[in-house]
Structure formats: structure tokens, C-alpha cells
Design a protein around this motif. Structure first.
Motif, short mmCIF file in Angstrom:
data_model
loop_
_atom_site.label_atom_id
_atom_site.label_comp_id
_atom_site.label_asym_id
_atom_site.label_seq_id
_atom_site.Cartn_x
_atom_site.Cartn_y
_atom_site.Cartn_z
N GLU A 145 -8.00 -19.11 -9.33
CA GLU A 145 -8.25 -18.02 -8.39
C GLU A 145 -9.13 -17.00 -9.06
OE1 GLU A 145 -5.08 -16.00 -6.47
OE2 GLU A 145 -4.19 -17.82 -5.70
N SER A 146 -9.60 -16.06 -8.30
CA SER A 146 -10.44 -15.01 -8.87
C SER A 146 -9.59 -13.82 -9.30
CB SER A 146 -11.50 -14.59 -7.86
OG SER A 146 -10.86 -14.13 -6.68
N LEU A 147 -8.60 -14.08 -10.11
CA LEU A 147 -7.76 -13.01 -10.65
C LEU A 147 -8.45 -12.42 -11.87
CD1 LEU A 147 -4.31 -14.82 -10.50
CD2 LEU A 147 -5.19 -13.14 -8.90
N ARG A 148 -8.20 -11.13 -12.10
CA ARG A 148 -8.81 -10.50 -13.28
C ARG A 148 -8.08 -10.87 -14.56
NH1 ARG A 148 -9.57 -4.30 -12.07
NH2 ARG A 148 -7.51 -4.51 -12.93
N GLY A 166 -0.85 -13.25 -15.99
CA GLY A 166 0.02 -13.67 -14.90
C GLY A 166 0.87 -14.87 -15.27
N VAL A 167 0.30 -15.81 -16.01
CA VAL A 167 1.04 -16.98 -16.46
C VAL A 167 2.17 -16.55 -17.39
CG1 VAL A 167 0.93 -19.11 -17.82
CG2 VAL A 167 -0.88 -18.58 -16.18
N VAL A 168 1.84 -15.70 -18.37
CA VAL A 168 2.85 -15.24 -19.34
C VAL A 168 3.98 -14.50 -18.64
CG1 VAL A 168 3.26 -13.76 -21.35
CG2 VAL A 168 1.20 -15.18 -21.25
N VAL A 169 3.63 -13.59 -17.75
CA VAL A 169 4.65 -12.81 -17.04
C VAL A 169 5.49 -13.71 -16.13
CG1 VAL A 169 4.99 -10.99 -15.31
CG2 VAL A 169 3.38 -10.64 -17.17
#
Length: 188
Positions: free
Chosen positions: A120-123, A128-131
Motif C-alpha cells: 500500500e502507499s503507507l508512509r 505498521g508491521v512491528v506495531v
């Protein structure tokens, strides 16, 4: 996964995973004979955890490793190794929570519930994976501790529960999930 993405049925990782699953299935019989319904229930959960990667088509050596980790954790409990080797409980919580948190995240990713880096076009996709993995692992650690409490309260009073045990299990489980999240973010 498309058929082109599927590993050969005879790949070493697939064979190793299937061998581990077969051994877990046999261990249910042995555990039931030796430890009754508690052994049967615990080892059935191990079988469930070891079948999920195969059912979802997840391949690689993480598949048999998960089955081995879950088996080691279950048999350590059944054989009272946690009492004989006090630090073993924390090691197993760290490793098993890491493995299960990674598995749950991969299941969620496979089903489209979460995205990974580059999808996705996440910054900050790696963050996000770690959290996500750390949060999932913390939830799994919490659910495990609730299960231990329920088991000690309603099934077998010899199950070791207590404030220090619970808090330390939650702490190392969360740490294991954090490590798994960092590894998945780096590998993605």
C-alpha cells in the motif's frame, strides 16, 4: 497464492512441516494416554497451530519450526520441565509468542486484513508491521494467561499461576512479539 507461488510438494520445508504435523498427531495419542484430558486438549491445540500454516499454503521452514516450538512448550508443561528448569517458562513464552504472533499476522496478511511493506502507499509500512505483530502477540500472551488461570481454577490446580509468573510471561511474550515484528518488517 497462485499455483506458480506454491512450493513443490516435495520441498524439504514442506516435508519437514508434514513430518512435524504427523509427530504432533501421534503425540496426542501418547499425551492422552499419559496425561488424560489435559494432555489431549493441550496437544490438540498444538496440532491446530501446526496445521494452520499448511492449510493457508504458507511455506518455508517457519512452518515446521512453529510445530516444534508449540510441541516443545506443551511437552515441557506436561513433563513438569517448567518446575525443574525455572527459566524455561520464560524462554518458551518468548519464542512461542513470537512464532504465534508472526503466524497470526501472516494469516491476517494472507486474508487481506492487513498490508505489508510495499503493498500500500503507507508512509511507514514497516512500523505498521512491528506495531501490528507486537499488539497481536501481546493479545495472544494475554489470552494464554487467561487460559492458564482458567485451567488452574477449573481443571487442574497444579497449573502454576501467580502474579510474578503472569507478569513475567506477559512481558517476555510481548518482547518475543516485538522481535517477531522487527524480523517480519525487515524481511518484508
Amino acid at each position: 497464492m497462485t499455483p506458480a507461488d506454491a512450493p513443490p510438494r516435495t520441498s524439504p520445508a514442506v516435508i519437514a512441516g508434514d513430518v512435524v504435523r504427523a509427530l504432533v498427531a501421534v503425540s496426542i495419542v501418547v499425551g492422552t494416554v499419559l496425561y488424560g484430558p489435559v494432555g489431549a486438549a493441550l496437544l490438540s491445540l498444538v496440532l491446530l497451530g501446526s496445521v494452520v500454516p499448511r492449510a493457508l499454503g504458507l511455506h518455508g521452514y517457519g512452518d515446521p519450526a512453529l510445530g516444534l516450538v508449540l510441541s516443545a512448550a506443551a511437552w515441557s508443561g506436561l513433563l513438569d520441565l517448567y518446575e525443574a528448569v525455572p527459566w524455561l517458562d520464560l524462554v518458551m513464552h518468548l519464542v512461542a509468542t513470537a512464532a504465534l504472533a508472526a503466524l497470526v499476522w501472516l494469516v491476517l496478511r494472507r486474508t487481506g486484513a492487513v498490508s505489508g511493506p510495499g503493498e500500500e502507499s503507507l508512509r511507514r509500512p514497516r512500523l505498521g508491521v512491528v506495531v501490528s505483530v507486537t499488539g497481536l502477540g501481546s493479545l495472544l500472551a494475554l489470552l494464554w494467561e487467561i487460559g492458564e488461570w482458567a485451567g488452574a481454577t477449573y481443571v487442574d490446580g497444579s497449573i502454576n499461576v501467580g502474579y510474578t509468573d503472569t507478569v513475567s510471561d506477559l512481558a517476555v511474550g510481548t518482547l518475543g512479539a516485538l522481535v517477531a515484528g522487527l524480523v517480519l518488517a525487515r524481511r518484508s
